[in-house]
Design a protein around this motif. Sequence first.
Motif, PDB file in Angstrom:
ATOM      1  N   MET A 233       0.817  -1.206   0.000  1.00 57.82           N
ATOM      2  CA  MET A 233       0.000   0.000   0.000  1.00 57.82           C
ATOM      3  C   MET A 233       0.853   1.260   0.000  1.00 57.82           C
TER       4      MET A 233
ATOM      5  N   LEU B  27      -3.886  -3.363  -6.925  1.00 51.91           N
ATOM      6  CA  LEU B  27      -3.536  -4.053  -5.695  1.00 51.91           C
ATOM      7  C   LEU B  27      -3.883  -5.537  -5.794  1.00 51.91           C
TER       8      LEU B  27
ATOM      9  N   MET C 155     -11.036  -0.503   1.411  1.00 52.87           N
ATOM     10  CA  MET C 155     -11.269  -0.598  -0.035  1.00 52.87           C
ATOM     11  C   MET C 155     -11.700   0.749  -0.599  1.00 52.87           C
TER      12      MET C 155
ATOM     13  N   CYS D  84      -8.715   3.117  -0.801  1.00 51.95           N
ATOM     14  CA  CYS D  84      -7.829   2.778  -1.914  1.00 51.95           C
ATOM     15  C   CYS D  84      -8.404   3.285  -3.239  1.00 51.95           C
ATOM     16  N   ALA D  85      -9.682   3.039  -3.449  1.00 50.06           N
ATOM     17  CA  ALA D  85     -10.329   3.481  -4.687  1.00 50.06           C
ATOM     18  C   ALA D  85     -10.326   4.997  -4.796  1.00 50.06           C
TER      19      ALA D  85
ATOM     20  N   THR E 262      -8.803  -1.708  -7.438  1.00 49.04           N
ATOM     21  CA  THR E 262      -9.070  -2.690  -6.378  1.00 49.04           C
ATOM     22  C   THR E 262      -9.849  -3.906  -6.890  1.00 49.04           C
TER      23      THR E 262
ATOM     24  N   VAL F 132      -8.531  -7.459  -5.775  1.00 51.80           N
ATOM     25  CA  VAL F 132      -8.285  -7.760  -4.365  1.00 51.80           C
ATOM     26  C   VAL F 132      -9.075  -8.993  -3.946  1.00 51.80           C
TER      27      VAL F 132
ATOM     28  N   ARG G 225     -11.050 -11.040  -1.287  1.00 50.22           N
ATOM     29  CA  ARG G 225     -11.780 -10.738  -0.062  1.00 50.22           C
ATOM     30  C   ARG G 225     -12.491 -11.997   0.423  1.00 50.22           C
TER      31      ARG G 225
END
Length: 298
Positions: free
Chosen positions: A45, A60, A74, A77-78, A84, A87, A89
């Motif tokens: 990150m 990511l 999330m 990050c966006a 994203t 990712v 999850r």
Amino acid sequence: MTAPAPHILCIGSVLWDLIGRCDDAMQHGADKPGRITRLPGGVAMNIAITMVRFGFTPALLTAIGRDAEGDELMAACAAMGMITDHVYRDHGLPTDRYMAVEGANGLIAAIADAHSLEAAGGRILAPLTDGSLGTAQAPYRGLVALDGNLTVALLEDIAADPAFAAADLRVAPASPGKAERLRPLLSHPGATLYVNLEEAGLLHGTAFDTAAEAARALSDHGARRVLVTDGSRAAAKACGGQVLTAAPPPVRAARITGAGDTFMAAHISAETAQADPQTALDRAVQAAAAYVSGKDPT
């Protein structure tokens, strides 16, 4: 809707940093007033954040829990412009966290809880083989920033995985305690290693006095390219028998966590802009120093 093509993949830890910062020097057992902040962090990150500042769009590849903290992470990050979509999850895995205490004399102590990332294992890499970003037959050919929060077994798999065979692989340990995990990647033909002086010593099994000495030794030990930082002292890069050095400007430390990741991201950005090797190293140490002083590293 098709996700935009990333400029770089950031693989590894994406979590919440909980940082306690005191402006005074601190010793073991100290109880001081200060500030406590929570912000998105983790090696992958931190690299992604700096890449965004340099105008890159990172994607990511990590594990983030399907909990309230994960949803918030999330969204953060966006909002910063990161991709994203890839990712992993899982409802059964909580969002990871990192906790550190910093004083005017540097990092006092830290604990990284990256257990969910470790538990997710190779599932975070599925986009590199399922066609989303590449396949074993048509591997991803771009920049990849990889951090040492992954398990030893997974790093060993990556070192031999055809999905990474064509990548420009930039590798950093998450901490000195995890530096030895990177040994399988030392001889990877596409890898560039970014380590500090202590991490270099752990990888090589030798204590070094300077970054230049460490960089040369790791290069002689099989590393294709290696960059070594040493806090406020000169950093070094070794490649093909050549060793370059660059000393950072003196600054007053306002923060410590993330400095090495900023160095790495700034060096990648400079090389992408076709800077020559010495200029790229100079820009990296200057960006890291600016970050430590509390300024924008760009």
